[in-house]
Motif scaffolding. Structure first.
Motif, short mmCIF file in Angstrom:
data_model
loop_
_atom_site.label_atom_id
_atom_site.label_comp_id
_atom_site.label_asym_id
_atom_site.label_seq_id
_atom_site.Cartn_x
_atom_site.Cartn_y
_atom_site.Cartn_z
N THR A 107 0.85 -1.18 0.00
CA THR A 107 0.00 0.00 0.00
C THR A 107 0.89 1.24 0.00
OG1 THR A 107 -1.79 -1.12 1.17
CG2 THR A 107 -1.75 1.27 1.30
N VAL A 108 0.54 2.21 -0.83
CA VAL A 108 1.27 3.48 -0.88
C VAL A 108 0.34 4.59 -0.42
CG1 VAL A 108 2.37 5.19 -2.38
CG2 VAL A 108 2.81 2.76 -2.73
N PHE A 109 0.83 5.42 0.51
CA PHE A 109 0.12 6.61 0.95
C PHE A 109 0.77 7.79 0.23
CE2 PHE A 109 0.45 3.47 4.34
CZ PHE A 109 -0.88 3.18 4.57
N LEU A 110 0.02 8.52 -0.58
CA LEU A 110 0.61 9.43 -1.55
C LEU A 110 0.13 10.87 -1.37
CD1 LEU A 110 2.44 9.12 -4.20
CD2 LEU A 110 0.28 9.34 -5.44
N ALA A 111 1.09 11.80 -1.42
CA ALA A 111 0.78 13.22 -1.50
C ALA A 111 1.78 13.87 -2.44
CB ALA A 111 0.83 13.89 -0.13
N GLY A 112 1.32 14.88 -3.16
CA GLY A 112 2.18 15.55 -4.12
C GLY A 112 1.35 16.08 -5.26
N PRO A 113 1.98 16.34 -6.40
CA PRO A 113 1.23 16.83 -7.56
C PRO A 113 0.27 15.76 -8.09
CG PRO A 113 3.47 16.27 -8.18
CD PRO A 113 3.42 16.18 -6.70
N ALA A 114 -0.69 16.19 -8.89
CA ALA A 114 -1.59 15.23 -9.53
C ALA A 114 -0.76 14.31 -10.42
CB ALA A 114 -2.64 15.96 -10.36
N ALA A 115 -0.93 13.01 -10.22
CA ALA A 115 -0.10 12.05 -10.94
C ALA A 115 -0.43 12.04 -12.43
CB ALA A 115 -0.30 10.66 -10.36
N THR A 116 0.60 11.90 -13.25
CA THR A 116 0.42 11.74 -14.69
C THR A 116 0.04 10.29 -14.98
OG1 THR A 116 2.72 11.11 -15.06
CG2 THR A 116 2.21 13.47 -15.06
N PRO A 117 -0.44 9.99 -16.20
CA PRO A 117 -0.72 8.60 -16.54
C PRO A 117 0.49 7.70 -16.36
CG PRO A 117 -1.79 10.04 -18.13
CD PRO A 117 -0.94 10.92 -17.26
N ALA A 118 1.68 8.18 -16.71
CA ALA A 118 2.88 7.36 -16.56
C ALA A 118 3.17 7.10 -15.09
CB ALA A 118 4.08 8.06 -17.21
N GLU A 119 2.95 8.10 -14.24
CA GLU A 119 3.17 7.91 -12.80
C GLU A 119 2.12 6.97 -12.22
OE1 GLU A 119 5.22 12.32 -12.25
OE2 GLU A 119 3.08 12.03 -11.86
#
Length: 263
Positions: free
Chosen positions: A130-142
């Motif tokens: 499980t990944v808890f994520l914060a940051g910019p809006a992810a791109t399709p590649a991300e």
């Protein structure tokens, strides 16, 4: 190509997962034995010199070190070796205040993600963590990259929240672990073999992930996270998670050993 900094249980297995999927990976660590073993196992290049990295080919950087100061040092080293805009995932579990301080300090051209993980080495190796994520809006590649390395991704509104959510989860896990260990010890003190009680727990209402994995879980990392959460909140509720917790866990493991006289 993906640069993985820190080839320990989490970083090394994230790199191994990406290599298994046929993606280019470069592993970085200071431990020469770890570098050699990881490189041989995954048929991927590894080293301890960032100057040797083929920076134009790097698509993402994954940082999996232990401490906040190490994360800061890695970010500074990355800036010293390349002026390329980087996509950086910080998988280290930071104190929330450290996440709020360190992540916004990344260069403006970077895409910096706070991305602590849960699921341990097994989850990292098999892409089920499980990944808890914060940051910019992810791109399709991300998003595709995250899907490759994780079974679940929970997106948070701001830096610090991923760390806080993970710390809440791990504190709850530690309560479960401590309660299980203490109950096994109590049973042994009253003549009930710990292994017998654990078998009952495994098919009854006392069952938990921690009771199923008591002998293998990395309790030192859980206790570290409890300390981080206590530092953030000032105190934690109900049962104590300090003092004799480690002793209780180690004694319970000993009681469960096939060589224990209590079996």
């Amino acid at each position: 190509m993906h640069l993985v900094i820190g080839l320990g249980p989490i970083g090394g297995n994230i790199g191994a997962r990406l290599a298994e999927l046929g993606q280019g990976v470069y592993g970085y660590d200071f431990n020469q034995d770890r570098i050699r073993e990881w490189s041989e196992e995954n048929k991927s290049a590894a080293g301890s010199d960032l100057a040797a990295v083929d920076w134009p080919s790097i698509d993402s950087v994954h940082i999996a070190v232990r401490l906040a100061d190490q994360v800061s040092s890695v970010l500074a080293a990355l800036q010293a070796h390349t002026d390329k805009p980087l996509t950086v995932f910080v998988h280290t579990t930071l104190a929330p205040e450290d996440a709020r301080r360190i992540l916004p300090s990344a260069p403006g051209a970077w895409r910096a993600f706070e991305a602590p993980v849960s699921g341990g080495p097994h989850g990292a190796r098999h892409g089920s963590m499980t990944v808890f994520l914060a940051g910019p809006a992810a791109t399709p590649a991300e998003d595709k990259l995250l899907a490759d390395i994780a079974g679940s991704v929970f997106r948070m509104a701001s830096y610090g929240q991923p760390a806080l959510v993970k710390l809440f989860n791990n504190a709850l896990a530690t309560y479960n672990l401590a309660a299980t260990a203490r109950m096994l010890n109590l049973a042994a003190d009253h003549g009930v073999p710990a292994r017998d009680l654990l078998e009952v727990v495994g098919v009854s209402t006392g069952q938990s992930w921690m009771s199923d994995n008591l002998s293998d879980v990395q309790y030192d990392l859980l206790l570290k996270d409890v300390g981080l959460l206590r530092g953030e909140l000032g105190s934690l509720p109900t049962a104590k998670l300090d003092g004799d917790v480690e002793h209780a866990i180690l004694r319970a493991r000993s009681l469960l050993s096939p060589d224990s006289p209590n079996q």
